[in-house]
Design a protein around this motif. Structure first.
Motif, PDB file in Angstrom:
ATOM      1  N   ALA A   1      -3.911   6.440  -8.425  1.00 37.44           N
ATOM      2  CA  ALA A   1      -3.894   6.556  -6.962  1.00 37.44           C
ATOM      3  C   ALA A   1      -5.182   6.018  -6.345  1.00 37.44           C
ATOM      4  O   ALA A   1      -5.154   5.209  -5.407  1.00 37.44           O
ATOM      5  CB  ALA A   1      -3.700   8.021  -6.559  1.00 37.44           C
ATOM      6  N   TYR A   2      -6.317   6.444  -6.876  1.00 39.70           N
ATOM      7  CA  TYR A   2      -7.607   6.114  -6.272  1.00 39.70           C
ATOM      8  C   TYR A   2      -7.934   4.628  -6.334  1.00 39.70           C
ATOM      9  O   TYR A   2      -8.649   4.108  -5.472  1.00 39.70           O
ATOM     10  CB  TYR A   2      -8.722   6.906  -6.961  1.00 39.70           C
ATOM     11  CG  TYR A   2      -9.063   8.212  -6.293  1.00 39.70           C
ATOM     12  CD1 TYR A   2      -8.209   8.787  -5.359  1.00 39.70           C
ATOM     13  CD2 TYR A   2     -10.249   8.874  -6.595  1.00 39.70           C
ATOM     14  CE1 TYR A   2      -8.526   9.988  -4.753  1.00 39.70           C
ATOM     15  CE2 TYR A   2     -10.577  10.079  -5.995  1.00 39.70           C
ATOM     16  CZ  TYR A   2      -9.710  10.631  -5.072  1.00 39.70           C
ATOM     17  OH  TYR A   2     -10.022  11.815  -4.462  1.00 39.70           O
ATOM     18  N   ASN A   3      -7.458   3.944  -7.356  1.00 42.92           N
ATOM     19  CA  ASN A   3      -7.868   2.554  -7.560  1.00 42.92           C
ATOM     20  C   ASN A   3      -6.853   1.547  -7.044  1.00 42.92           C
ATOM     21  O   ASN A   3      -6.989   0.348  -7.307  1.00 42.92           O
ATOM     22  CB  ASN A   3      -8.146   2.327  -9.046  1.00 42.92           C
ATOM     23  CG  ASN A   3      -9.340   3.118  -9.525  1.00 42.92           C
ATOM     24  OD1 ASN A   3     -10.484   2.763  -9.255  1.00 42.92           O
ATOM     25  ND2 ASN A   3      -9.080   4.221 -10.216  1.00 42.92           N
ATOM     26  N   TRP A   4      -5.860   2.017  -6.307  1.00 48.20           N
ATOM     27  CA  TRP A   4      -4.873   1.120  -5.714  1.00 48.20           C
ATOM     28  C   TRP A   4      -5.540   0.092  -4.802  1.00 48.20           C
ATOM     29  O   TRP A   4      -5.058  -1.032  -4.633  1.00 48.20           O
ATOM     30  CB  TRP A   4      -3.853   1.933  -4.931  1.00 48.20           C
ATOM     31  CG  TRP A   4      -2.544   1.240  -4.705  1.00 48.20           C
ATOM     32  CD1 TRP A   4      -2.143   0.581  -3.569  1.00 48.20           C
ATOM     33  CD2 TRP A   4      -1.446   1.145  -5.620  1.00 48.20           C
ATOM     34  NE1 TRP A   4      -0.868   0.097  -3.722  1.00 48.20           N
ATOM     35  CE2 TRP A   4      -0.410   0.423  -4.975  1.00 48.20           C
ATOM     36  CE3 TRP A   4      -1.232   1.600  -6.918  1.00 48.20           C
ATOM     37  CZ2 TRP A   4       0.803   0.152  -5.582  1.00 48.20           C
ATOM     38  CZ3 TRP A   4      -0.019   1.347  -7.531  1.00 48.20           C
ATOM     39  CH2 TRP A   4       0.979   0.623  -6.863  1.00 48.20           C
TER      40      TRP A   4
ATOM     41  N   SER B   1       1.250   3.316  -3.268  1.00 49.00           N
ATOM     42  CA  SER B   1       0.283   4.281  -3.800  1.00 49.00           C
ATOM     43  C   SER B   1       0.660   5.724  -3.476  1.00 49.00           C
ATOM     44  O   SER B   1       0.185   6.656  -4.140  1.00 49.00           O
ATOM     45  CB  SER B   1      -1.113   3.997  -3.251  1.00 49.00           C
ATOM     46  OG  SER B   1      -1.178   4.272  -1.857  1.00 49.00           O
TER      47      SER B   1
ATOM     48  N   TYR C   1      -8.063  -3.256 -11.752  1.00 50.30           N
ATOM     49  CA  TYR C   1      -7.387  -1.976 -11.518  1.00 50.30           C
ATOM     50  C   TYR C   1      -7.504  -1.088 -12.755  1.00 50.30           C
ATOM     51  O   TYR C   1      -7.832   0.108 -12.654  1.00 50.30           O
ATOM     52  CB  TYR C   1      -5.926  -2.244 -11.186  1.00 50.30           C
ATOM     53  CG  TYR C   1      -5.084  -1.019 -10.898  1.00 50.30           C
ATOM     54  CD1 TYR C   1      -5.413  -0.135  -9.879  1.00 50.30           C
ATOM     55  CD2 TYR C   1      -3.931  -0.768 -11.634  1.00 50.30           C
ATOM     56  CE1 TYR C   1      -4.626   0.965  -9.592  1.00 50.30           C
ATOM     57  CE2 TYR C   1      -3.131   0.338 -11.363  1.00 50.30           C
ATOM     58  CZ  TYR C   1      -3.479   1.198 -10.342  1.00 50.30           C
ATOM     59  OH  TYR C   1      -2.686   2.297 -10.077  1.00 50.30           O
TER      60      TYR C   1
ATOM     61  N   PHE D   1       1.796   8.279  -6.196  1.00 49.41           N
ATOM     62  CA  PHE D   1       0.720   8.769  -7.062  1.00 49.41           C
ATOM     63  C   PHE D   1      -0.138   9.802  -6.336  1.00 49.41           C
ATOM     64  O   PHE D   1      -0.583  10.781  -6.944  1.00 49.41           O
ATOM     65  CB  PHE D   1      -0.154   7.602  -7.527  1.00 49.41           C
ATOM     66  CG  PHE D   1       0.554   6.629  -8.420  1.00 49.41           C
ATOM     67  CD1 PHE D   1       1.112   7.046  -9.615  1.00 49.41           C
ATOM     68  CD2 PHE D   1       0.678   5.296  -8.068  1.00 49.41           C
ATOM     69  CE1 PHE D   1       1.767   6.148 -10.450  1.00 49.41           C
ATOM     70  CE2 PHE D   1       1.325   4.395  -8.887  1.00 49.41           C
ATOM     71  CZ  PHE D   1       1.876   4.823 -10.082  1.00 49.41           C
TER      72      PHE D   1
ATOM     73  N   CYS E   1       0.813  -1.222   0.000  1.00 52.84           N
ATOM     74  CA  CYS E   1       0.000   0.000   0.000  1.00 52.84           C
ATOM     75  C   CYS E   1       0.844   1.268   0.000  1.00 52.84           C
ATOM     76  O   CYS E   1       0.383   2.320  -0.465  1.00 52.84           O
ATOM     77  CB  CYS E   1      -0.952   0.004   1.193  1.00 52.84           C
ATOM     78  SG  CYS E   1      -2.391  -1.065   0.952  1.00 52.84           S
TER      79      CYS E   1
END
Length: 267
Positions: free
Chosen positions: A110-113, A86, A135, A89, A83
């Protein structure tokens, strides 16, 4: 996975998503304070308006990141380390709108990590054949909804020197977003196929999911900020459709497996 464990994991990821997206918003507002002052819709934000100072915002960010870390530490070691990948990003995104017309791409990365982290949290590793299409579907979806979002501010963005896919696509926005919408559905179905999802998943995603994205593209007026905002917010329903597809498939799988078990003679 037992339903209780599933509920616990969903609660952790839900909390983590709220906290870390909030942290991303704080970073964005801190970095973009000069831009926000020049945009009608954002000039009343707490930092841009002077209601909150940069030191206070930094302190609040520290609280948000600490809360996010507390959630993260509940995960397995693989997920904890993964994690942290991320963060570049998250930090880079506010700067991207200064140098490229594709900041929405970095926002999506970034948001969909969490699509990747969710798999590793359950399995302790990542099956890339399933998680990577998921992803990519999330990134493609982000390009759809955030491009619509960006059309609200395009006049002010031009004056402020802010770049976005909204400005890049311009009058061709609906055509380009049609491609990204198709990619979103296709990649979502590919991920489901690789994971062995059943018919309820595909019917819901390809049926209701496609219909909703099509409605968005037909309804949006890229020159009307109020319509763009309404269409942007409607993406909560698209997320609900995907979630319902997963739940429907889970219920179908439990029912059919129970039936198979009952038909088997006992030893």
């Amino acid at each position: 996975m037992p339903l209780s464990s599933m509920a616990t994991m969903m609660a952790l990821f839900g909390t983590g998503a709220v906290v870390m997206r909030g942290a991303g918003c704080t970073i964005n507002d801190m970095w973009d304070v000069d831009f926000d002052k020049k945009v009608e819709r954002t000039k009343t934000r707490p930092i841009a308006s002077g209601l909150v100072s940069q030191p206070k915002a930094l302190a609040f960010l520290g609280v948000q990141l600490s809360a996010g870390l507390a959630v993260l530490l509940q995960m397995n070691p693989y997920t904890i380390f993964f994690c942290f990948g991320s963060m570049p990003f998250v930090i880079m995104y506010p700067f991207m709108k200064r140098i490229t017309y594709w900041p929405q791409l970095f926002l999506g990365l970034a948001y969909n990590w969490g699509a990747l982290a969710g798999w590793s949290a359950v399995a302790g590793s990542i099956d890339w054949t399933v998680a990577l299409p998921l992803y990519a579907a999330g990134v493609s979806w982000t390009l759809v909804y955030d491009t619509v979002y960006g059309h609200q501010d395009k006049r002010d963005d031009i004056a402020a020197g802010v770049k976005s896919t909204s400005l890049l696509f311009g009058d061709h926005t609906k055509t380009v977003l049609s491609g990204f919408s198709a990619a979103t559905i296709s990649l979502m179905c590919l991920s489901g196929y690789m994971n062995g999802q059943g018919l309820p998943f595909f019917l819901t995603v390809a049926g209701a999911g496609s219909a909703h994205l099509l409605w968005q593209l037909k309804s949006v007026d890229i020159n009307s900020p109020s319509v763009c905002w309404r269409i942007f917010k409607s993406n909560a329903w698209f997320g609900a459709i995907i979630f319902s597809a997963i739940l429907a498939d889970l219920a179908y799988d439990r029912i059919t497996n129970t039936g198979d078990t009952e038909e088997q003679p006992s030893l």
